[in-house]
Design a protein around this motif. Structure first.
Motif, mmCIF file in Angstrom:
data_model
loop_
_atom_site.group_PDB
_atom_site.id
_atom_site.type_symbol
_atom_site.label_atom_id
_atom_site.label_comp_id
_atom_site.label_asym_id
_atom_site.label_seq_id
_atom_site.Cartn_x
_atom_site.Cartn_y
_atom_site.Cartn_z
ATOM 1 N N THR A 1 76.694 -18.237 14.938
ATOM 2 C CA THR A 1 75.343 -17.740 15.173
ATOM 3 C C THR A 1 75.408 -16.276 15.572
ATOM 4 O O THR A 1 76.478 -15.759 15.912
ATOM 5 N N PRO A 2 74.282 -15.567 15.555
ATOM 6 C CA PRO A 2 74.311 -14.153 15.952
ATOM 7 C C PRO A 2 74.808 -13.945 17.372
ATOM 8 O O PRO A 2 75.388 -12.899 17.684
ATOM 9 N N GLY A 3 74.615 -14.927 18.239
ATOM 10 C CA GLY A 3 75.037 -14.777 19.622
ATOM 11 C C GLY A 3 76.436 -15.284 19.918
ATOM 12 O O GLY A 3 76.878 -15.248 21.066
ATOM 13 N N GLY A 4 77.113 -15.776 18.912
ATOM 14 C CA GLY A 4 78.456 -16.326 19.130
ATOM 15 C C GLY A 4 78.622 -17.642 18.394
ATOM 16 O O GLY A 4 78.407 -17.723 17.193
ATOM 17 N N ARG A 5 78.951 -18.704 19.156
ATOM 18 C CA ARG A 5 79.209 -20.000 18.538
ATOM 19 C C ARG A 5 78.395 -21.081 19.234
ATOM 20 O O ARG A 5 78.215 -21.056 20.455
ATOM 21 N N ALA B 1 70.527 -27.955 13.717
ATOM 22 C CA ALA B 1 69.622 -28.992 13.223
ATOM 23 C C ALA B 1 68.664 -28.400 12.207
ATOM 24 O O ALA B 1 68.238 -27.245 12.319
ATOM 25 N N VAL B 2 68.307 -29.218 11.218
ATOM 26 C CA VAL B 2 67.439 -28.791 10.120
ATOM 27 C C VAL B 2 66.312 -29.805 9.961
ATOM 28 O O VAL B 2 66.539 -31.025 9.981
ATOM 29 N N ARG B 3 65.106 -29.297 9.795
ATOM 30 C CA ARG B 3 63.972 -30.147 9.412
ATOM 31 C C ARG B 3 63.277 -29.479 8.246
ATOM 32 O O ARG B 3 62.912 -28.306 8.322
ATOM 33 N N GLY B 4 63.110 -30.218 7.142
ATOM 34 C CA GLY B 4 62.591 -29.611 5.927
ATOM 35 C C GLY B 4 63.588 -28.593 5.418
ATOM 36 O O GLY B 4 64.771 -28.891 5.270
ATOM 37 N N ASP B 5 63.107 -27.373 5.180
ATOM 38 C CA ASP B 5 64.008 -26.351 4.651
ATOM 39 C C ASP B 5 64.385 -25.316 5.701
ATOM 40 O O ASP B 5 64.932 -24.274 5.370
ATOM 41 N N ARG B 6 64.111 -25.618 6.992
ATOM 42 C CA ARG B 6 64.317 -24.641 8.054
ATOM 43 C C ARG B 6 65.277 -25.160 9.129
ATOM 44 O O ARG B 6 65.329 -26.351 9.421
ATOM 45 N N ILE B 7 66.001 -24.216 9.702
ATOM 46 C CA ILE B 7 66.797 -24.503 10.882
ATOM 47 C C ILE B 7 65.840 -24.619 12.066
ATOM 48 O O ILE B 7 64.985 -23.751 12.276
ATOM 49 N N THR B 8 65.976 -25.702 12.832
ATOM 50 C CA THR B 8 65.049 -25.907 13.940
ATOM 51 C C THR B 8 65.697 -25.722 15.301
ATOM 52 O O THR B 8 64.997 -25.450 16.288
ATOM 53 N N ALA B 9 67.019 -25.879 15.376
ATOM 54 C CA ALA B 9 67.665 -25.763 16.676
ATOM 55 C C ALA B 9 69.153 -25.517 16.494
ATOM 56 O O ALA B 9 69.763 -25.973 15.523
ATOM 57 N N VAL B 10 69.726 -24.799 17.445
ATOM 58 C CA VAL B 10 71.180 -24.674 17.579
ATOM 59 C C VAL B 10 71.484 -24.838 19.057
ATOM 60 O O VAL B 10 70.640 -24.544 19.918
ATOM 61 N N GLY B 11 72.665 -25.318 19.366
ATOM 62 C CA GLY B 11 72.993 -25.503 20.766
ATOM 63 C C GLY B 11 74.247 -26.308 20.958
ATOM 64 O O GLY B 11 75.144 -26.304 20.100
ATOM 65 N N ASN C 1 68.681 -7.836 -0.131
ATOM 66 C CA ASN C 1 67.946 -8.763 -0.987
ATOM 67 C C ASN C 1 66.541 -9.055 -0.459
ATOM 68 O O ASN C 1 65.806 -9.837 -1.063
ATOM 69 N N HIS C 2 66.164 -8.431 0.663
ATOM 70 C CA HIS C 2 64.854 -8.646 1.289
ATOM 71 C C HIS C 2 64.607 -10.126 1.561
ATOM 72 O O HIS C 2 63.482 -10.634 1.421
ATOM 73 N N LEU C 3 65.652 -10.830 1.976
ATOM 74 C CA LEU C 3 65.548 -12.234 2.364
ATOM 75 C C LEU C 3 65.737 -12.299 3.875
ATOM 76 O O LEU C 3 66.781 -12.709 4.388
ATOM 77 N N ASP C 4 64.709 -11.865 4.598
ATOM 78 C CA ASP C 4 64.853 -11.627 6.025
ATOM 79 C C ASP C 4 64.897 -12.898 6.858
ATOM 80 O O ASP C 4 65.227 -12.842 8.047
ATOM 81 N N ASP C 5 64.558 -14.046 6.260
ATOM 82 C CA ASP C 5 64.676 -15.298 6.998
ATOM 83 C C ASP C 5 65.909 -16.081 6.551
ATOM 84 O O ASP C 5 65.952 -17.305 6.610
ATOM 85 N N THR C 6 66.921 -15.354 6.090
ATOM 86 C CA THR C 6 68.207 -15.941 5.746
ATOM 87 C C THR C 6 69.298 -15.032 6.310
ATOM 88 O O THR C 6 69.016 -14.009 6.920
ATOM 89 N N GLY C 7 70.555 -15.414 6.095
ATOM 90 C CA GLY C 7 71.665 -14.539 6.441
ATOM 91 C C GLY C 7 72.259 -14.764 7.814
ATOM 92 O O GLY C 7 73.370 -14.305 8.093
ATOM 93 N N VAL C 8 71.539 -15.450 8.692
ATOM 94 C CA VAL C 8 72.070 -15.837 10.000
ATOM 95 C C VAL C 8 71.568 -17.248 10.313
ATOM 96 O O VAL C 8 70.561 -17.704 9.759
ATOM 97 N N ILE C 9 72.275 -17.923 11.208
ATOM 98 C CA ILE C 9 71.879 -19.262 11.627
ATOM 99 C C ILE C 9 71.109 -19.138 12.932
ATOM 100 O O ILE C 9 71.678 -18.865 13.995
ATOM 101 N N ARG C 10 69.785 -19.285 12.834
ATOM 102 C CA ARG C 10 68.929 -19.252 14.021
ATOM 103 C C ARG C 10 67.672 -20.064 13.734
ATOM 104 O O ARG C 10 67.256 -20.187 12.563
ATOM 105 N N PRO C 11 67.048 -20.640 14.729
ATOM 106 C CA PRO C 11 65.825 -21.412 14.509
ATOM 107 C C PRO C 11 64.758 -20.598 13.799
ATOM 108 O O PRO C 11 64.533 -19.425 14.118
ATOM 109 N N GLY C 12 64.121 -21.227 12.829
ATOM 110 C CA GLY C 12 63.084 -20.583 12.032
ATOM 111 C C GLY C 12 63.571 -20.036 10.718
ATOM 112 O O GLY C 12 62.771 -19.795 9.814
#
Length: 531
Positions: A14-18, A23-33, A482-493
């Protein structure tokens, strides 16, 4: 709410480390922890990472996916490592395709042949009765037999085109056409059908997903060097819901024309947008490649006394980029030599002065960058799109490049570390089918400056970057251009475009990064690759 999909027993990058889970719901990441237990319900799919690394999906910022997929179905010379194996592959392809009027293919390497120049006579010895046209690995030159030269009407009296060169000896054309000279024959080739293009795209998509690639920028929507215009394939795939990757396209700038083509580019952008495909970038090829001395340099090559080719006038380029920027286009530059890099940065600076910032222009290849221009990337917000696999000692580098650049310029090649230290954003791409589309092999070279599994000296080791930085270039950096601003990192949303590796490369020595393989690939929470 319970998740649809949970990756547990990480590590999760994740951007903050590890983290321990995602967790995923639908096509979005909903939680990390750390503890996913409250999110796991009776219908949740659980992927036990078991210490394997979960990454954001890799993105390729510079690729020719349709062309690469189509070429996989032709005479493929990418695995040929000698003159004999090249000719054996051509002969086998000819035997297997007796009804083809033209025999076409690609992938031969310059370093296979003395001086990087094969001769038509070699091809004549295995196929004399039909024309043969074989594009080299970097797609800046083609190898023809005598029948193909005759079909194209290329003789000793044929002049070189302004943007290319016909290689010659005392007997006339040798069979190698460089840069724009390829058009003399490629315009005669049978057209690639829409079915061929769509099949090539889907073939490429399967391959790229198997390598963990979930998004890319196709670097050339147009016809060039015998490669088909992939626009219709992308539009068809988009309309039919066949694209599982996130793809954006770069419309080809016709270097024989000027600003009058701008309305056509705007119309093409809008037409593709109506089909559901994004093509909000324009690709401008400024120069060629160093090995055939067509990369544009600030000073002459040591062997020829000339300084390469500039396909677009530097003053006109500033006007064109300023206009494109004003019309909402990102510009994707092919800039290999230091003169081309400087011309591109000057054009970005002019557009920024006239229009402000925000188009995320990027320069690809960056083989030779003058030290004075390295800090300009960060100041101008110009992204450096790197092809790490090229930054190694190999015959093409040691025999066909360094001797003709000289020691000083040779030391300016592929300055990944210097660019990063100067504040540049790095994105990464493969330029496939020019080189392998495997991001893990590119990451290995970016970190080590040595190809995985080879015992050779590191190439300019001071330009190495760290593993985390190399992964970022292949994920968040490419997502940025690529202007895919809601991709490229693992974070909720963010979108659940994810890759599971078969190990954690951070846990081993850097020399073993290239041993890692992709175990699973997901786009939008859906598994698109699992061996």
């Amino acid at each position: 709410m319970h998740a649809d999909l949970v990756f547990t027993r990480g590590p999760v990058l994740t951007p903050g480390g590890r983290a321990g889970f995602a967790a995923v719901r639908g096509d979005r990441i909903t939680a990390v922890g750390a503890d996913p237990t409250p999110l796991i319900g009776p219908h949740t799919e659980v992927v036990d990472l078991g210490g394997r690394l979960l990454l954001p999906g890799f993105q390729d910022a510079h690729i020719h996916a349709v062309g690469g997929g189509v070429e996989l179905g032709k005479c493929d010379l990418t695995g040929a490592t000698s003159v004999v194996s090249c000719l054996d592959a051509v002969a086998a392809y000819a035997r297997a395709n007796p009804r083809l009027e033209w025999l076409t293919g690609s992938g031969w390497s310059l370093d296979t042949f003395a001086g990087g120049l094969p001769h038509r006579g070699l091809l004549d010895a295995v196929v004399a009765d039909r024309p043969v046209v074989l594009v080299n690995r970097d797609h800046h030159g083609a190898w023809l037999n005598s029948a193909a030269l005759a079909r194209a009407g290329i003789t000793a009296d044929t002049p070189d085109p302004p943007d290319g060169r016909i290689e010659r000896d005392a007997d006339g054309p040798t069979g190698v056409l460089q840069e724009g000279a390829m058009d003399l024959v490629t315009r005669l080739l049978p057209p690639v059908t829409e079915v061929d293009e769509l099949s090539g795209l889907l073939r490429a998509q399967r391959l790229l997903h198997s390598l963990g690639v979930t998004a890319w920028q196709d670097a050339l929507l147009g016809e060039y060097g015998g490669m088909p215009d992939p626009s219709r394939a992308y539009a068809t795939a988009s309309e039919r819901g066949l694209l599982t990757a996130r793809v954006t396209g770069a419309l080809w700038w016709d270097r024989d024309r000027g600003a009058e083509q701008l309305p056509e580019l705007v119309e093409r952008r809008e037409s593709l947008r109506r089909s559901g495909f994004r093509a909000e970038t324009v690709k401008i090829m400024l120069d060629g490649v160093a090995e055939n001395h067509t990369a544009a340099l600030l000073g002459p090559y040591l062997c020829t006394g000339h300084s390469g080719l500039s396909f677009v006038d530097a003053v006109a380029l500033r006007e064109y980029v300023t206009l494109l920027d004003a019309h909402g286009f990102q510009v994707h530059f092919h800039a290999l030599g230091d003169r081309a890099v400087r011309d591109a940065l000057d054009a970005v600076e002019a557009a920024r002065a006239a229009n402000g910032t925000g188009r995320r222009h990027h320069l690809a290849h960056l083989q030779v960058v003058h030290p004075d221009d390295v800090p300009r990337f960060g100041r101008l917000g110009a992204t450096a799109t790197i092809q790490p696999l090229w930054a190694v000692h190999e015959p093409q580098m040691d025999e066909l490049t360094i001797p003709f650049l000289g020691a000083e310029r040779a030391a300016w090649q592929y300055p990944f570390g210097a660019l990063l230290r100067a504040g540049a954003t790095l994105a990464a791409g493969s330029d496939w089918p020019v080189s392998s589309p495997d991001p893990l092999q590119g990451i290995h070279v970016a970190v080590n400056r040595i190809p995985y599994g080879e015992d050779v000296p590191a190439f300019l080791p001071g330009q190495r970057i760290g593993l985390a930085e190399a992964i970022t270039a292949y994920t968040a950096g490419s997502a940025y251009v690529n202007h895919l601003d809601d991709t490229g990192v693992i974070r909720p949303g963010h979108r659940a475009d994810l890759v599971v590796l078969d190990r954690d490369p951070f846990a081993g020595p850097d020399r073993e990064i290239g041993a890692a393989r992709v175990a699973m690939t997901f786009t939008g929470g859906r598994c698109v690759h699992e061996p």
